[in-house]
Design a protein around this motif. Structure first.
Motif, PDB file in Angstrom:
ATOM      1  N   UNK A 201       0.760  -1.271  -0.004  1.00  0.00           N
ATOM      2  CA  UNK A 201      -0.030  -0.066  -0.260  1.00  0.00           C
ATOM      3  C   UNK A 201       0.754   1.292   0.014  1.00  0.00           C
ATOM      4  N   UNK A 202       2.035   1.222   0.268  1.00  0.00           N
ATOM      5  CA  UNK A 202       2.893   2.396   0.162  1.00  0.00           C
ATOM      6  C   UNK A 202       3.253   2.853  -1.049  1.00  0.00           C
ATOM      7  N   UNK A 203       3.519   2.002  -2.048  1.00  0.00           N
ATOM      8  CA  UNK A 203       3.851   2.498  -3.270  1.00  0.00           C
ATOM      9  C   UNK A 203       2.922   1.876  -4.574  1.00  0.00           C
ATOM     10  N   UNK A 204       3.321   2.439  -5.569  1.00  0.00           N
ATOM     11  CA  UNK A 204       2.614   2.169  -7.052  1.00  0.00           C
ATOM     12  C   UNK A 204       3.427   1.022  -7.589  1.00  0.00           C
ATOM     13  N   UNK A 205       2.943  -0.279  -7.646  1.00  0.00           N
ATOM     14  CA  UNK A 205       3.785  -1.465  -8.221  1.00  0.00           C
ATOM     15  C   UNK A 205       3.445  -1.510  -9.558  1.00  0.00           C
ATOM     16  N   UNK A 206       2.564  -0.861 -10.223  1.00  0.00           N
ATOM     17  CA  UNK A 206       2.018  -1.060 -11.513  1.00  0.00           C
ATOM     18  C   UNK A 206       2.613  -0.018 -12.833  1.00  0.00           C
ATOM     19  N   UNK A 207       2.350   1.179 -12.284  1.00  0.00           N
ATOM     20  CA  UNK A 207       2.770   2.024 -13.482  1.00  0.00           C
ATOM     21  C   UNK A 207       4.211   2.025 -13.662  1.00  0.00           C
ATOM     22  N   UNK A 208       4.422   2.055 -15.043  1.00  0.00           N
ATOM     23  CA  UNK A 208       6.148   2.116 -15.137  1.00  0.00           C
ATOM     24  C   UNK A 208       6.671   3.464 -14.516  1.00  0.00           C
ATOM     25  N   UNK A 209       7.866   3.090 -14.196  1.00  0.00           N
ATOM     26  CA  UNK A 209       8.754   3.984 -13.362  1.00  0.00           C
ATOM     27  C   UNK A 209       9.897   4.386 -14.018  1.00  0.00           C
ATOM     28  N   UNK A 210      10.385   5.632 -13.962  1.00  0.00           N
ATOM     29  CA  UNK A 210      11.532   5.949 -14.363  1.00  0.00           C
ATOM     30  C   UNK A 210      12.250   7.140 -13.665  1.00  0.00           C
ATOM     31  N   UNK A 211      13.424   6.965 -13.332  1.00  0.00           N
ATOM     32  CA  UNK A 211      14.129   7.840 -12.267  1.00  0.00           C
ATOM     33  C   UNK A 211      15.350   8.225 -12.702  1.00  0.00           C
ATOM     34  N   UNK A 212      15.694   9.394 -12.439  1.00  0.00           N
ATOM     35  CA  UNK A 212      17.335   9.827 -12.570  1.00  0.00           C
ATOM     36  C   UNK A 212      17.890  10.632 -11.516  1.00  0.00           C
ATOM     37  N   UNK A 213      18.900  10.375 -11.158  1.00  0.00           N
ATOM     38  CA  UNK A 213      19.754  10.989  -9.983  1.00  0.00           C
ATOM     39  C   UNK A 213      21.141  10.982 -10.175  1.00  0.00           C
ATOM     40  N   UNK A 214      21.475  12.083  -9.601  1.00  0.00           N
ATOM     41  CA  UNK A 214      23.165  12.382  -9.643  1.00  0.00           C
ATOM     42  C   UNK A 214      23.542  13.562  -9.062  1.00  0.00           C
ATOM     43  N   UNK A 215      24.976  13.667  -9.385  1.00  0.00           N
ATOM     44  CA  UNK A 215      25.582  14.910  -8.935  1.00  0.00           C
ATOM     45  C   UNK A 215      26.143  15.757  -9.920  1.00  0.00           C
ATOM     46  N   UNK A 216      25.991  16.902  -9.785  1.00  0.00           N
ATOM     47  CA  UNK A 216      26.486  17.901 -11.062  1.00  0.00           C
ATOM     48  C   UNK A 216      27.185  18.973 -10.347  1.00  0.00           C
TER      49      UNK A 216
END
Length: 253
Positions: A201-216
């Motif tokens: 119940x804490x998260x969406x397991x169905x919708x496609x997920x895409x994440x970008x993270x980093x240092x600049x």
């Protein structure tokens, strides 16, 4: 560190939804943010935590360690992540990392087999990068490998969406994706019914997920960039990549 949660774009399970956070890596000052405490499924964003935990427990990586850690961090290799997840005690990795770093929105998955279903937040991703910068040799090792990310991941997907495609030159980069089907370099799955998902119940397991993270680096400052996204079912890889790249460019201004 504080961030404006902002208004929900769509409810969980219905995508699209985004969280965006730009913060000073040295001070934690939030420069821009939206919905930074909303929990997303981690996909591969949990891999730096798996690596850090392994290095904390084992010390200087052996050749055998590097054969798993480096593909996992640079090419987002899932098989390497699964091996290290099992070796580290699965949910125990997340509990140790949360305690060490002070993560408030990162928790073990309901299904202990699924490291990609760890709930995490953009706010905690900023905490993770800031922790890696001050974590001595283990943190240096993780960041050095995130700096050497491979454009084409082990599964064949192109990792250049988001930060790199928005014109940034990442000092370190970790991407995540889930729900886009089999990667171009992945073998056909074994025949048989798909594994049943354990509800969370804490998260969406169905919708496609895409994440970008980093240092600049910008104007003499080291910045942490985090953009997490969910997309409507059936969204193509190209469409999701275009959307998250646009959101990243907006965040960077």
């Amino acid at each position: 560190m504080t961030a404006d949660r902002g208004a929900d774009e769509r409810g969980s399970g219905s995508g699209p939804r985004t969280a965006r956070l730009l913060a000073d890596a040295a001070t934690g000052e939030v420069l821009r943010g939206h919905d930074a405490r909303h929990a997303f499924r981690s996909a591969s964003l949990v891999k730096p935590l798996i690596a850090l935990d392994h290095l904390r427990r084992r010390g200087e990586p052996t050749a055998a360690d590097r054969a798993l850690l480096e593909p996992m961090l640079r090419g987002s290799d899932d098989a390497a992540a699964s091996e290290l997840w099992d070796r580290g005690g699965r949910e125990a990795i997340v509990r140790r990392a949360a305690a060490e770093i002070g993560l408030t929105g990162t928790e073990p998955p309901r299904d202990p087999d699924m490291w990609g279903y760890v709930p995490l937040t953009a706010e905690d991703q900023v905490r993770t990068y800031r922790h890696l910068l001050g974590a001595g040799a283990p943190g240096d090792y993780v960041l050095a490998n995130l700096r050497r990310y491979e454009v084409i991941a082990t599964d064949g997907f192109d990792q250049s969406f988001g930060l790199p495609a928005a014109g940034a030159e990442p000092v370190a980069l970790k991407q995540g994706w889930s729900g886009f089907g089999r990667g171009p370099a992945e073998p056909e799955p074994e025949p048989g019914p798909p594994a049943e998902k354990i509800p969370d119940e804490r998260i969406d397991l169905e919708s496609p997920a895409m994440h970008t993270t980093g240092l600049i680096r910008r104007d003499g400052r080291l910045l942490v960039v985090v953009v997490c996204t969910l997309h409507p079912p059936g969204t193509s890889w190209a469409a999701a990549a275009e959307r998250i790249t646009g959101l990243t460019a907006e965040l960077l201004g």
